[in-house]
Design a protein around this motif. Structure first.
Motif: not given
Length: 382
Positions: A359, A349, A188
């Motif tokens: 993330a 996302l 991420g």
């Protein structure tokens, strides 16, 4: 193109009429209309079933297992590409058949690559693409980027599996959410840094259009985008496998299959199965692949002289077939088997990519919702 296939089928089966209904602009819209039709008892005889929707149809007892009716028709299901046919297997039965199947591909502008002095190939790793950024960015217009990514339903959570796998992570271990692992968080953060730290990547609603216009030098697109990209681009289009991460990678399969509603009469189900088998036979899957870029779903089609000639003339069409054989991995359970999970992953996302959210914060926000969706909508039915 579907109209052409319908005309061919009706010519061979004059007692059967096929009505094509456009039920939405994407798989999610079609699925929502299918759910509404189910509630109103207005089901179609055949419905597309994407990678994140077919299992929900099964859990809701809305679709028929295909093995019996395909055996009745003496359909050669062994000729389906095993990885594609196997995607629809659960508890020993197949709940859909492969139709418009794809993998994500790495698309690149060969003219920009040549001007940057790069080899005519895709990057082996995401780190290699980052190393090429300084050479590639001058080859696109002001405001353009080396790499571009689209937003949109299902899209981010699909292709990002490559990146999370590349760090040794996953969305889940079976149905256990694993977004809090160091590997998942590293993936991420790599996505966030590509956009917000280095500026190598940009986000748009249609990265394939940006790519075809030359605004970005590379992107990830579906196999099904290939025919349109070749037609729209004013430069030579290159295709390649998705890049690896530090711990490998791989590609998810995707796209849609075809399912038969369980509430239809036996006569309607048989006619639907006949049409399904026709749509996916060797000749017609070859025609569909040439027209769209989607992969042929039958091994016999891939090996046919017709498709081999296409691959020789347009090797871009071959990339997805080779990537399927070399790099395909089953998708993580939490994305494809849990209703609503794909949208939640997409939400996380897009927060990372669009809002520069860490993330950890983005994944922490959706993990409890994913766990609840599994407990409420899947676990009781297993």
């Amino acid at each position: 193109m579907e109209e052409e296939l319908i005309e061919r089928f009706e010519a061979e089966n004059p007692d059967i009429t096929v009505n094509l209904v456009t039920a939405g602009a994407n798989y999610d819209e079609v699925a929502q209309r299918f759910q509404a039709a189910s509630a109103a008892n207005e089901m179609p005889d055949l419905v597309i079933a994407s990678d994140v929707w077919w299992f929900r149809y099964h859990l809701n007892d809305q679709i028929l297992p295909l093995d019996g009716v395909m055996d009745h028709l003496d359909a050669d299901t062994d000729d389906y590409q095993p990885g594609l046919w196997g995607d629809y297997e659960y508890d020993g039965e197949h709940w859909a058949a492969p139709y418009a199947r794809s993998t994500p591909l790495f698309y690149y502008n060969k003219d920009a690559w040549a001007a940057a002095g790069l080899e005519d190939r895709g990057p082996a790793t995401w780190d290699e693409l980052a190393a090429w950024d300084a050479s590639l960015r001058p080859q696109v217009p002001a405001g353009g980027t080396t790499f571009g990514i689209s937003t949109g339903p299902s899209w981010s959570a699909w292709w990002f599996e490559n990146m999370i796998w590349g760090h040794g992570g996953a969305y889940s271990d079976s149905f256990d959410v694993t977004l809090d692992t160091p590997e998942a968080l590293a993936a991420g953060e790599q996505l966030r840094a590509m956009v917000h730290d280095t500026g190598m990547a940009s986000i748009s609603t249609d990265a394939m259009a940006d790519f075809a216009s030359g605004q970005i030098a590379s992107t990830i697109g579906s196999t099904g985008d290939l025919a349109g990209a070749l037609e729209a681009a004013t430069f030579e289009v290159g295709t390649a496998y998705l890049p690896d991460g530090p711990d490998g990678g791989g590609t998810p399969t995707g796209g849609t299959g075809l399912a038969i509603p369980s509430s239809r009469s036996p006569e309607q189900q048989l006619a639907a199965a006949m049409f399904l088998e026709f749509l996916t036979n060797t000749e017609n899957t070859s025609f569909f692949s040439q027209s769209t870029g989607y992969m042929p779903v039958r091994t016999s089609a891939v090996e046919s002289e017709e498709m081999q000639a296409i691959y020789a003339e347009l090797p871009q069409f071959r990339t997805a077939v080779d990537q399927l054989a070399d790099r395909a991995r089953p998708q993580d359970y939490i994305r494809v088997f849990v209703p609503g999970a794909d949208a939640l992953l997409n939400e996380a996302l897009e927060r990372i990519a669009l809002e520069n959210t860490s993330a950890k914060d983005a994944f922490d926000a959706v993990a409890p919702q994913l766990e609840t969706a599994y407990r409420e909508n899947v676990e009781p039915y297993l």
